[in-house]
Design a protein around this motif. Structure first.
Motif, PDB file in Angstrom:
ATOM      1  N   LEU A  43      -1.112  -7.310  -8.189  1.00  0.00           N
ATOM      2  CA  LEU A  43      -0.629  -8.275  -7.205  1.00  0.00           C
ATOM      3  C   LEU A  43      -1.409  -9.585  -7.294  1.00  0.00           C
ATOM      4  N   ARG A  44      -2.670  -9.470  -7.598  1.00  0.00           N
ATOM      5  CA  ARG A  44      -3.561 -10.628  -7.625  1.00  0.00           C
ATOM      6  C   ARG A  44      -3.422 -11.444  -8.901  1.00  0.00           C
ATOM      7  N   LEU A  45      -3.330 -10.786 -10.049  1.00  0.00           N
ATOM      8  CA  LEU A  45      -3.401 -11.538 -11.308  1.00  0.00           C
ATOM      9  C   LEU A  45      -2.607 -10.943 -12.459  1.00  0.00           C
ATOM     10  N   ILE A  55      -7.844 -17.514 -13.448  1.00  0.00           N
ATOM     11  CA  ILE A  55      -6.412 -17.237 -13.413  1.00  0.00           C
ATOM     12  C   ILE A  55      -5.680 -18.111 -12.396  1.00  0.00           C
ATOM     13  N   ASP A  56      -6.262 -18.304 -11.198  1.00  0.00           N
ATOM     14  CA  ASP A  56      -5.601 -19.124 -10.185  1.00  0.00           C
ATOM     15  C   ASP A  56      -5.413 -20.556 -10.678  1.00  0.00           C
ATOM     16  N   GLN A  57      -6.429 -21.069 -11.342  1.00  0.00           N
ATOM     17  CA  GLN A  57      -6.356 -22.427 -11.884  1.00  0.00           C
ATOM     18  C   GLN A  57      -5.236 -22.544 -12.910  1.00  0.00           C
ATOM     19  N   GLN A  58      -5.088 -21.523 -13.747  1.00  0.00           N
ATOM     20  CA  GLN A  58      -4.048 -21.551 -14.764  1.00  0.00           C
ATOM     21  C   GLN A  58      -2.659 -21.410 -14.143  1.00  0.00           C
ATOM     22  N   VAL A  59      -2.519 -20.564 -13.129  1.00  0.00           N
ATOM     23  CA  VAL A  59      -1.232 -20.420 -12.445  1.00  0.00           C
ATOM     24  C   VAL A  59      -0.843 -21.740 -11.779  1.00  0.00           C
ATOM     25  N   ASN A  94       6.668 -14.474  -7.396  1.00  0.00           N
ATOM     26  CA  ASN A  94       5.802 -13.334  -7.668  1.00  0.00           C
ATOM     27  C   ASN A  94       4.514 -13.449  -6.861  1.00  0.00           C
ATOM     28  N   THR A  95       3.784 -12.362  -6.759  1.00  0.00           N
ATOM     29  CA  THR A  95       2.607 -12.316  -5.885  1.00  0.00           C
ATOM     30  C   THR A  95       1.430 -13.123  -6.431  1.00  0.00           C
ATOM     31  N   ASN A  96       1.348 -13.315  -7.750  1.00  0.00           N
ATOM     32  CA  ASN A  96       0.268 -14.131  -8.308  1.00  0.00           C
ATOM     33  C   ASN A  96       0.341 -15.561  -7.799  1.00  0.00           C
TER      34      ASN A  96
END
Length: 396
Positions: free
Chosen positions: A196-198, A211-215, A308-310
């Motif tokens: 769910l997170r990544l 990962i958050d930065q890339q999303v 999506n959850t990411n």
């Protein structure tokens, strides 16, 4: 052309075959023209490079991969490339990012018609309109939609274990045995929060804590480049759309009040409804309607979810747990099923099955009856109409 060949060889050399997407076994690779559409970041480029590396081993010169955003195409045409490549004995031409090339559909049509010995695979944004394209490729190309990783695929990436894809009917009729067979191999709830997170984007391992930065970079490219290019999206409203995506991430879930949003964002109602549609097309959101028959561009969605959850973790500040559960369920089900908003419950699937989604202690709000199910988070094995939420991640 030598420069393109050199880049192709370098990319092929770096292509890893250790993990491959399930879509690869579905695609009819023998067809003369294949299109693979999908949101940015879901793995389209890797999929086609893996195919070349496997099928053209020892004869790499018979295939060529190019990205149409390369500067070479500022002064050369795709048709010229196809002509030169065909004359030199080429068999497979892979054209990545076709939406970056102005006359893509017409030239692909010409290649199909005039070079019968040349097979073409092209990839593009989920916003690409194949059916309405000028070249009318719908009669020539087999087109596939590519989503991000399912929970099943994420488990294979993380554990190396292969699990069978399940149909929705198999889950509903035999979920207890299906869950037990998976539990004999792994503990799904150990990995579910990470998914769910990544886990939706295949680049999750590559970027780790970033990962958050890339999303967010993916979101920015869609809002700032693809939507303005393919849908004439006004870039002046990018910051407002980012704000809206953040609101959706933290909501329970988000029920849009179009009049208030229109006033707050500073754009008229018609434009806002159009942008709702564009966000869903670009795979940033999922718009839930009470009925999908005859949906118009200006129809207001009953609920708005992130795709999506990411995305929720990357864009939200205080992500709602209930929203995450529903976002996951909608994302996994909507790849192969029609999902609408029912009069009672949370989701109406294929106009046959009614679902509520919640935590392990939540019960159905109505009596247990045929076709009425609870998708429960936090449980390993279900009972009767109560099914583990994670199991719906095995649908593709």
């Amino acid at each position: 052309m030598d420069q393109l060949i050199e880049l192709y060889r370098k990319l092929l050399l770096r292509t890893d075959l250790s993990f491959q997407r399930s879509l690869g076994s579905v695609i009819r690779w023998d067809h003369r023209m294949i299109g693979i559409m999908g949101a940015r970041g879901v793995g389209k480029t890797t999929l086609v490079l893996q195919y070349i590396k496997q099928q053209y081993q020892g004869k790499e010169n018979k295939a060529l991969y190019v990205s149409l955003d390369h500067l070479w195409f500022a002064s050369h045409s795709v048709l010229d490339l196809a002509d030169d490549f065909s004359k030199s004995g080429g068999e497979l031409l892979v054209l990545d990012e076709v939406h970056k090339y102005p006359n893509w559909s017409q030239e692909l049509k010409n290649i199909f018609d005039f070079y019968p010995d040349l097979k073409v695979i092209f990839t593009g944004s989920s916003l690409l309109e194949i059916l309405n394209s000028r070249g009318d490729l719908s009669r020539r190309a087999l087109v596939y939609q590519m989503a991000g990783l399912s929970f099943r695929e994420f488990l294979r990436l993380e554990t190396g274990k292969e699990f069978s894809q399940l149909t929705l009917e198999a889950i509903l009729e035999n979920h207890t045995q299906e869950a037990l067979s998976i539990l004999a191999e792994i503990k799904p709830l150990e990995y579910f929060p990470s998914y769910l997170r990544l886990g939706y984007y295949p680049f999750c391992r590559e970027f780790g804590d970033l990962i958050d930065q890339q999303v967010r970079a993916v979101v920015n490219l869609i809002l700032e480049v693809e939507l303005p290019q393919l849908r004439k999206f006004d870039i002046a409203y990018v910051s407002k759309m980012k704000q809206l995506l953040g609101i959706i991430a933290d909501s329970v879930p988000f029920i849009p009040n179009v009049s208030k949003l229109s006033e707050k964002i500073g754009i008229n109602r018609t434009t806002l409804l159009t942008y709702f549609h564009y966000l869903a097309e670009s795979k940033l959101t999922s718009n839930l309607f009470s009925d999908t028959q005859g949906i118009s561009l200006l129809q207001k969605p009953e609920k708005l979810y992130l795709e999506n959850t990411n995305l929720a973790y990357a864009l939200g500040r205080n992500v709602n747990e209930g929203n995450l559960r529903e976002t996951f369920f909608l994302n996994q089900l909507s790849q192969a099923h029609q999902v609408t908003l029912p009069k009672k419950g949370d989701f109406w699937v294929d106009q046959r099955w009614l679902f509520e989604v919640g935590g392990k202690n939540k019960s159905l709000s109505g009596p247990i009856e045929s076709g009425y199910f609870m998708a429960s988070d936090g449980i390993e094995v279900g009972n009767q109409n109560k099914i583990p939420l994670w199991l719906f991640g095995f649908l593709y």
